[in-house]
Enzyme design. Sequence first.
Site, PDB file in Angstrom:
ATOM      1  N   HIS A  77       0.829  -1.214   0.000  1.00 29.47           N
ATOM      2  CA  HIS A  77       0.000   0.000   0.000  1.00 29.47           C
ATOM      3  C   HIS A  77       0.860   1.259   0.000  1.00 29.47           C
ATOM      4  O   HIS A  77       1.949   1.289   0.560  1.00 29.47           O
ATOM      5  CB  HIS A  77      -1.026  -0.008   1.137  1.00 29.47           C
ATOM      6  CG  HIS A  77      -0.477   0.033   2.539  1.00 29.47           C
ATOM      7  ND1 HIS A  77      -0.171   1.203   3.189  1.00 29.47           N
ATOM      8  CD2 HIS A  77      -0.201  -0.961   3.426  1.00 29.47           C
ATOM      9  CE1 HIS A  77       0.259   0.927   4.413  1.00 29.47           C
ATOM     10  NE2 HIS A  77       0.258  -0.375   4.582  1.00 29.47           N
ATOM     11  N   ASP A  79      -0.212   4.394   1.055  1.00 29.30           N
ATOM     12  CA  ASP A  79      -0.498   5.424   2.068  1.00 29.30           C
ATOM     13  C   ASP A  79       0.220   5.147   3.383  1.00 29.30           C
ATOM     14  O   ASP A  79       0.639   4.022   3.667  1.00 29.30           O
ATOM     15  CB  ASP A  79      -2.013   5.535   2.318  1.00 29.30           C
ATOM     16  CG  ASP A  79      -2.634   4.252   2.855  1.00 29.30           C
ATOM     17  OD1 ASP A  79      -2.280   3.167   2.367  1.00 29.30           O
ATOM     18  OD2 ASP A  79      -3.460   4.340   3.781  1.00 29.30           O
ATOM     19  N   ASP A 107       6.200   1.332   6.679  1.00 28.75           N
ATOM     20  CA  ASP A 107       4.864   0.742   6.516  1.00 28.75           C
ATOM     21  C   ASP A 107       4.116   1.648   5.553  1.00 28.75           C
ATOM     22  O   ASP A 107       3.608   2.673   5.968  1.00 28.75           O
ATOM     23  CB  ASP A 107       4.162   0.671   7.875  1.00 28.75           C
ATOM     24  CG  ASP A 107       2.731   0.195   7.774  1.00 28.75           C
ATOM     25  OD1 ASP A 107       2.329  -0.262   6.705  1.00 28.75           O
ATOM     26  OD2 ASP A 107       2.017   0.313   8.785  1.00 28.75           O
ATOM     27  N   GLU A 140      -5.072   1.973   2.680  1.00 25.72           N
ATOM     28  CA  GLU A 140      -5.073   0.749   3.475  1.00 25.72           C
ATOM     29  C   GLU A 140      -5.275   1.088   4.938  1.00 25.72           C
ATOM     30  O   GLU A 140      -5.972   0.394   5.680  1.00 25.72           O
ATOM     31  CB  GLU A 140      -3.740   0.001   3.285  1.00 25.72           C
ATOM     32  CG  GLU A 140      -3.723  -1.420   3.836  1.00 25.72           C
ATOM     33  CD  GLU A 140      -3.301  -1.523   5.289  1.00 25.72           C
ATOM     34  OE1 GLU A 140      -3.454  -2.603   5.873  1.00 25.72           O
ATOM     35  OE2 GLU A 140      -2.823  -0.520   5.876  1.00 25.72           O
ATOM     36  N   GLU A 141      -4.663   2.190   5.365  1.00 27.24           N
ATOM     37  CA  GLU A 141      -4.633   2.539   6.794  1.00 27.24           C
ATOM     38  C   GLU A 141      -5.961   3.073   7.315  1.00 27.24           C
ATOM     39  O   GLU A 141      -6.113   3.268   8.510  1.00 27.24           O
ATOM     40  CB  GLU A 141      -3.534   3.587   7.054  1.00 27.24           C
ATOM     41  CG  GLU A 141      -2.123   3.129   6.656  1.00 27.24           C
ATOM     42  CD  GLU A 141      -1.543   2.082   7.594  1.00 27.24           C
ATOM     43  OE1 GLU A 141      -2.270   1.631   8.506  1.00 27.24           O
ATOM     44  OE2 GLU A 141      -0.358   1.734   7.413  1.00 27.24           O
ATOM     45  N   HIS A 353       3.379   2.673  13.048  1.00 28.40           N
ATOM     46  CA  HIS A 353       2.334   3.578  13.541  1.00 28.40           C
ATOM     47  C   HIS A 353       2.810   4.352  14.769  1.00 28.40           C
ATOM     48  O   HIS A 353       1.987   4.805  15.562  1.00 28.40           O
ATOM     49  CB  HIS A 353       1.022   2.835  13.845  1.00 28.40           C
ATOM     50  CG  HIS A 353       0.397   2.229  12.617  1.00 28.40           C
ATOM     51  ND1 HIS A 353      -0.913   1.859  12.546  1.00 28.40           N
ATOM     52  CD2 HIS A 353       0.917   1.932  11.398  1.00 28.40           C
ATOM     53  CE1 HIS A 353      -1.179   1.352  11.337  1.00 28.40           C
ATOM     54  NE2 HIS A 353      -0.069   1.385  10.634  1.00 28.40           N
TER      55      HIS A 353
HETATM   56 ZN   LIG Z   1       0.746  -1.392   6.442  1.00 28.90          ZN
END
Ligand SMILES: [Zn+2]
Length: 389
Positions: A77, A79, A107, A140-141, A353
């Site tokens: 992904h 984003d 990520d 995705e997030e 995150h």
């Molecule tokens: Zn991810």
Amino acid sequence: MIQEQRLKDLLLELVQIDSLSLREGKIARRLKQEMESLGGLARIDDAGERVGGDTGNLIVHFPGNVPRTLPILLSAHMDTVKPGEGVVPVLDGNVLRSDGRTVLGGDDKSGVAIICEVLRVLKENQVPHSDIDVVFTICEEVGLLGAKCLDVSKLKARFGLVLDSDSVGFLFTKAPAANHVEFEIQGLEAHAGVCPERGVSAIQVAAAGIANMKLGRVDDDTTANLGFIEGGTAINVIPNSVSLRGEARSHSEEKLEQQIQDMTRCLEEAASSYALKIDGNVFLPKIEAKVERQYDRMDLSNESPIVKLVHSAGQKLGMQVETLATGGGCDANVFNKKGVEVANLSTGMRDIHTVKEWLDLNDLYTSARIVFEIVRLNAVADLATSLKG
Ligand SMILES: [Zn+2]
């Protein structure tokens, strides 16, 4: 064959392109140009218009050059989460971090960079390969929105990999289904000083209900959480409404259903215990539950073609790739639901995150070698035949 310096440089470049969810346009343009320079047929789908973002998913097809092999999907992904703008990567030996003000965005830019590097190696060494579909998703997030909008009937691949998890050497093949849940609790408003006996506090009802709920890790398969609580209007008013927002996840559909029912029942029981006789009538606090499926579970067997292929690639490289269950959901859940059998391979991203996110470049390189080997092996005829069988 993986060129470490080149892969590192690309990752450094990508993490410095801002791409919060709904604003992946700039990185999508950069990647489209990259894919086309490698001979891919690239297009952007309409997911952006449908979710209110500035680009859709980037979908690229690389025609294969080995007949009778199975098309394979590679996906990551584009984003990143907040705070994720103006990332300043800091390299400390082989460990890449942000400067502490933002996430790194490994990520999932580590996954994106690995896919690009593998395609570069295939092209420059003219490595035989099957048809390859590449999908770089948006959003995705924020609920796997890009993957949910994706029309998989336009892909050739019916199996493949999502590159979106942490410690290298692991393949995630099981992930829970998740439901969003919202509860509205209706009490009865009254002046807190003048006539409190004519009121029912929605906050008290909520508190009593929540105190009885099983939250956190409920059992081996199931987790649950309430993430928001809001209610009340003033300190001298008995509050007549509270809203709760949370989630439950489980590897078992029955347990997930049971967990949501249990949470609802705890609130309903609390409501009954706060029933109030007033003016000859009985006032019963009202509980309204709204449940929404966030994503479905993923549950690949060790005999599924992609898992066998990853194990074979690991063996060739002399490393053990372990299959695991995760408690998180990702685009892989959506692909599997839509009939594209994918597993989630790790890339080396860590502490995601958070502003402490980091990545050991050696893990990134190892992961790239595994992915390259997977794609290479997928075009080896005898293996391809056994996978089809
Ligand atoms: Zn991810």
